[in-house]
Write a protein that holds these residues in place. Structure first.
Motif, PDB file in Angstrom:
ATOM      1  N   ARG A 185       0.740  -1.221  -0.032  1.00 33.12           N
ATOM      2  CA  ARG A 185       0.132  -0.163   0.096  1.00 33.12           C
ATOM      3  C   ARG A 185       0.837   1.220   0.057  1.00 33.12           C
ATOM      4  NH1 ARG A 185      -5.562  -1.239   1.478  1.00 33.12           N
ATOM      5  NH2 ARG A 185      -5.517  -3.358   1.350  1.00 33.12           N
ATOM      6  N   TRP A 224      -7.254  -8.332  -3.626  1.00 34.93           N
ATOM      7  CA  TRP A 224      -8.696  -8.119  -3.062  1.00 34.93           C
ATOM      8  C   TRP A 224      -9.271  -9.139  -2.788  1.00 34.93           C
ATOM      9  CZ3 TRP A 224     -13.565  -8.529  -5.536  1.00 34.93           C
ATOM     10  CH2 TRP A 224     -14.479  -8.009  -4.841  1.00 34.93           C
ATOM     11  N   SER A 256      -6.642   4.841   4.976  1.00 31.92           N
ATOM     12  CA  SER A 256      -6.886   3.834   3.903  1.00 31.92           C
ATOM     13  C   SER A 256      -7.530   4.574   2.544  1.00 31.92           C
ATOM     14  CB  SER A 256      -7.758   2.732   4.347  1.00 31.92           C
ATOM     15  OG  SER A 256      -8.927   3.316   4.789  1.00 31.92           O
ATOM     16  N   ARG A 257      -8.099   5.427   2.805  1.00 35.71           N
ATOM     17  CA  ARG A 257      -8.610   6.250   1.567  1.00 35.71           C
ATOM     18  C   ARG A 257      -7.563   6.637   0.742  1.00 35.71           C
ATOM     19  NH1 ARG A 257     -12.950  10.683   3.037  1.00 35.71           N
ATOM     20  NH2 ARG A 257     -13.048  10.539   0.532  1.00 35.71           N
ATOM     21  N   ASN A 260      -5.910   3.138  -0.913  1.00 33.39           N
ATOM     22  CA  ASN A 260      -6.876   2.266  -1.673  1.00 33.39           C
ATOM     23  C   ASN A 260      -6.073   1.796  -3.066  1.00 33.39           C
ATOM     24  OD1 ASN A 260      -8.736   1.947  -4.250  1.00 33.39           O
ATOM     25  ND2 ASN A 260      -9.776   1.396  -2.631  1.00 33.39           N
TER      26      ASN A 260
END
Length: 926
Positions: A185, A224, A256-257, A260
């Motif tokens: 991430r 995912w 986390s936004r 993504n």
């Protein structure tokens, strides 16, 4: 939501220093051995690459761009090809690729070109090694991945097409960056991914950048799905070998936004666009005007709105269904999209090296006997038997670590897409013809319909501008090589009983096929008897092809048996030496199997002058003429030395290379400062192609039935010399003797046209017509015929010009008939991006310059020594530039200042600075 470790596979070892040194030695031998085997003749002797595009396309093209840089000019416009073309618009020029700094080394251009090519082969090996190490495999396993990828047939043969070699070299690093961005991430990983994609684009391979982005999207989807299973089945951690075990669940990461995964992919795409905007913006402008954008029926769903808004002639037979589901139209880019599709039967080459027969230096490719076999992109798909078997042993689409599933899906999808035109429509047609007796021309749907590549073309935005499905096998080769590295480390953890059984079955199958080959010789000769001679490599060698097949099968038997033995008791007794032994075994395997594809010739061949160019220079010196003038070289179709199809030669690649240079095909004219009006490249202006098409429609035919443009079209393009086959006489021209050359240039004649149009002239009669808008190929062809051949007769464009503009040039309606007697028009400065013309007119007139009309060119006029004034440039005679002039003495200056280049340059410079600061600010190990 839990976070998965970046590698998905862990490997830990504490080995003594002596073993580490032995490992490094093994890796060096494994990589440098095949490298020297394949490229030793080029790097250790005075020889250069002499096959396909490496010799006749990229070598002269990069030489021209380097000379432009050396002269202090940015290579933005090339006036020596097709009446001029924007250099940056053609991605193969790769003008701003950072790797081109190799050409700044204080070596000869020939050596720098070889370094540029071979360093990208080494970069492919190093990048594949780094990607494998990201999965935490051992150095020897990573070395196996590097070896099989860089020296497998799909990558190695791209030395002939260096821009695609550049894409292949950066692809492993793109996947590594995608793993860092998506698993960790990391927005810095996303920026790194964008930088690698930009390097692919700048290096000349935007399609590989597109594919890398698609692979990253597939990986995001797999991750995912994995996390969804984690939430429903408990917490996991990833252990050595890719197994799953329970671990505490990790909560949703903070911010986390911003983290993504699909947002990270969007960030990478934006970064890639910005970093490569200097190339992307000019290419986008050109692509919309090139032959790749021309269609009668929509080829993708994104072309349907423009098709519905397009004006079409009466009795038009185009339709949406015809474009999406019909047979691709011959002669259009739609047909070229599916060229170099890989027949499914060729997948046998993955296991049996060169089993379908070698293409060169002698014609032994027995696969030519298969009617459905198409053009060959790379002569071999072989990446090593050991990597293939190891990779398939861990190949899985469900279960296991996400990285393994990702690589498995990548290999499957890339292989299916590489089939290209061999879609469900082709299979249906073969069944109907073979079993139901249908005619060959009776097709229910187009042959590519239903294939994965067809789906990509129809449903992915912009994909219709790409071509050649075989390029996707590079992705399959990378995925299989990475899976092989993972499998090699697993050999020490699990009993490879299944792998041994499959290997034994393969050995027995190969042995049976080898024994059967000795019994089919009469049938073999009868079956291959109808294989036609190759126009380049000569008659088919049936005996040699069968010998090659036997050698391939025997090679597989011996290598497979050795691998089977190493997997047994001997390997278990010395597990430390198993991986190095398989590494060196694969090095010898790929070297012997693929090294024959690298063809070279002595550099003395490059210093040899062209007798055609020498004859043109001698005639110009005799006539006291000065450039600019242009040359036309006849179509390559059916034009070869007549003895080549009749007699093979082990030096045919060198003979072909020398003949191309001597006859200036396709880009050797750049070395001699000559301008060719039909120069082949990756894309061309569709308006320009339409002019040549109209010329051939009303032109003449050579004795071999090939159509050539009408003299009326060649006149207006300023063609003064023609290079044609020996038997092709040309009307109203003088044949010139070729300069002395030993041996003489076969099947080549040079013609001189003393009455050719100048490059610039004055007309007084102007016909103004509205410009074409939303025009399809038929409208463009009709307008072109109306301009050049109204009423099916040539139009005298020396006296009258056709201007396409909403604004009519301010010229007198009825000029005096004797006004042209005192006119003077002369080009006084002729540079790639600047043309100056002195003109003197007693009455107003239109200056016509037979250079390509294209955005970015500006014109200024100084009248009677006054200050320069900017004037509009009119589209004239479909593809030329026109400037309206009043009476008097004028200096007209054309300058190329493309706005999109400057805008792209500003965006790219700022983006590289910003990305560099962001990545350097917090360095992390890659």
């Amino acid at each position: 939501m839990s976070r998965l470790p970046s590698a998905n596979i862990e490997f830990c070892t504490t080995e003594p220093c002596s073993y580490a040194w032995r490992t490094l030695t093994m890796l060096a031998l494994a990589i440098l051995g095949p490298f020297l085997w394949c490229f030793g003749s080029a790097m250790c002797t005075d020889r250069g690459f002499a096959f396909r595009d490496a010799a006749h396309f990229y070598y002269p093209l990069f030489d021209w761009t380097n000379r432009q840089w050396a002269s202090g000019q940015i290579p933005l416009w090339n006036p020596q090809e097709n009446c001029g073309l924007p250099v940056l618009a053609d991605g193969t020029s790769s003008v701003f690729y950072p790797g081109k700094l190799v050409f700044a080394l204080p070596l000869s251009y020939a050596w720098n070109f070889k370094l540029y090519t071979t360093l990208h082969v080494l970069l492919a090996a190093v990048a594949a090694f780094l990607l494998a190490r990201r999965w935490k495999v051992s150095p020897c396993a990573a070395g196996l991945a590097a070896l099989s990828y860089a020296f497998g047939g799909s990558v190695l043969f791209q030395y002939c097409n260096v821009v695609y070699l550049v894409g292949a070299a950066w692809l492993p690093l793109a996947l590594a960056a995608a793993d860092r961005a998506l698993v960790g991430r990391s927005w810095r990983g996303a920026l790194l991914l964008g930088a690698v994609l930009a390097l692919m684009v700048l290096g000349g391979d935007p399609q590989m950048a597109y594919h890398a982005g698609l692979l990253a999207a597939v990986y995001a989807w797999i991750l995912w799905r994995s996390e969804r299973r984690v939430r429903h089945s408990g917490d996991v951690r990833v252990t050595g070998g890719g197994g799953l075990a329970v671990a505490p669940r990790v909560g949703r990461p903070s911010g986390s936004r911003l983290r993504n995964r699909f947002a990270l992919l969007a960030l990478a795409a934006i970064a890639a666009w910005a970093l490569s905007a200097i190339q992307v913006l000019p290419s986008s402008e050109w692509s919309r005007q090139s032959g790749r954008a021309a269609y009668r029926s929509p080829r993708s769903v994104y072309e349907i709105p423009a098709y519905l808004a397009q004006s079409r002639p009466e009795n038009d037979r185009s339709s949406i269904a015809r474009g999406l589901f019909g047979v691709p139209e011959l002669g259009m880019h739609h047909e070229h999209i599916y060229q170099f599709s890989v027949g499914p039967w060729r997948l046998a080459e993955l296991a049996w090296p060169n089993c379908t027969g070698q293409m060169f230096p002698l014609h032994r490719r027995w696969l030519s006997a298969v009617p459905a076999e198409g053009r060959v992109w790379t002569p071999s798909l072989y990446l090593g038997l050991v990597p293939l078997l190891l990779g398939l042993s861990v190949w899985r689409l469900r279960g296991g670590p996400p990285a393994v599933r990702w690589l498995s899906w990548a290999s499957l999808l890339a292989t299916l897409a590489a089939l290209g035109g061999y879609g469900a429509g082709w299979l249906l047609h073969e069944v109907r013809c073979g079993l139901l007796g249908a005619r060959a021309d009776d097709m229910l749907v187009g042959w590519p319909v239903g294939g994965l590549y067809w789906l990509l073309v129809v449903f992915l935005p912009g994909y219709v501008y790409f071509r050649y499905p075989a390029k996707l096998l590079v992705i399959a080769a990378l995925a299989l090589s990475q899976l092989a590295a993972i499998a090699l480390d697993r050999l020490g953890q699990h009993e490879p009983a299944t792998l041994r059984r499959w290997t034994l079955g393969f050995v027995l199958l190969s042995l049976a096929a080898y024994l059967a080959s000795w019994m089919i010789e009469p049938a073999w000769n009868a079956w291959t008897g109808h294989v036609r001679p190759d126009v380049l490599y000569g008659p088919f060698d049936a005996a040699g092809s069968l010998t090659g097949l036997r050698a391939s099968l025997l090679h597989a038997v011996l290598l497979g048996a050795l691998f089977w033995g190493l997997l047994g008791e001997a390997g278990r007794r010395s597990p430390r030496w198993l991986a190095p032994a398989l590494l060196l075994l694969t090095a010898a395997d790929v070297s012997m199997s693929n090294g024959w594809m690298v063809l070279t010739a002595p550099h003395s061949d490059w210093t040899e002058t062209s007798p055609v160019a020498d004859s043109i220079a001698a005639r110009e010196l005799q006539d006291g003429g000065e450039p600019p003038f242009r040359v036309f070289r006849g179509s390559r179709r059916h034009w070869y030395p007549p003895e080549w199809p009749l007699r093979g030669s082990s030096e045919r690649h060198r003979e072909s290379f020398r003949w191309d240079r001597q006859t200036l095909y396709p880009k050797y004219h750049l070395e001699n400062g000559l301008a060719i009006v039909e120069s082949y490249g990756s894309s061309s202006s569709y308006d320009y192609l339409a002019v040549l098409g109209a010329g051939r429609r009303y032109g003449w035919r050579r004795p071999d039935s090939v159509a050539e443009p009408s003299p009326a079209v060649l006149d207006v393009l300023g063609v003064k010399y023609l290079i044609l086959p020996e038997a092709a006489g040309y009307p109203f021209a003088e044949r010139l003797p070729l300069a002395a050359h030993r041996p003489p240039v076969p099947n080549t004649a040079l013609w001189h046209r003393p009455d050719a149009y100048p490059r610039a002239w004055i007309v007084r009669q102007v016909i103004t017509v509205p410009p074409l808008r939303r025009a399809g190929p038929d409208q463009i062809a009709r307008r072109t015929r109306q301009v050049f051949f109204p009423g099916d007769a040539p139009y005298d464009l020396r006296k009258t010009a056709v201007v396409e503009s909403d604004e009519k040039p301010s010229l007198p309606a009825n000029p005096p008939p004797d006004a042209a007697t005192d006119e003077r028009c002369q080009i006084v400065l002729n540079e790639p991006q600047r043309v100056e013309i002195d003109a003197e007119l007693p009455q107003p007139g239109l200056l016509v310059l037979s250079d390509l009309f294209y955005p970015g060119w500006t014109a200024t006029v100084s009248t009677d020594g006054g200050p320069p004034a900017v004037v509009p440039i009119f589209r004239t005679n479909r593809i030329m530039r026109g400037v309206a002039l009043p009476g008097g003495k004028h200096r007209i200056i054309f300058v190329y200042r493309p706005p999109l280049f400057y805008a792209g340059a500003a965006i790219s410079v700022l983006a590289w600075i910003a990305a560099g600061l962001a990545l350097v600010r917090r360095r992390r190990a890659f």
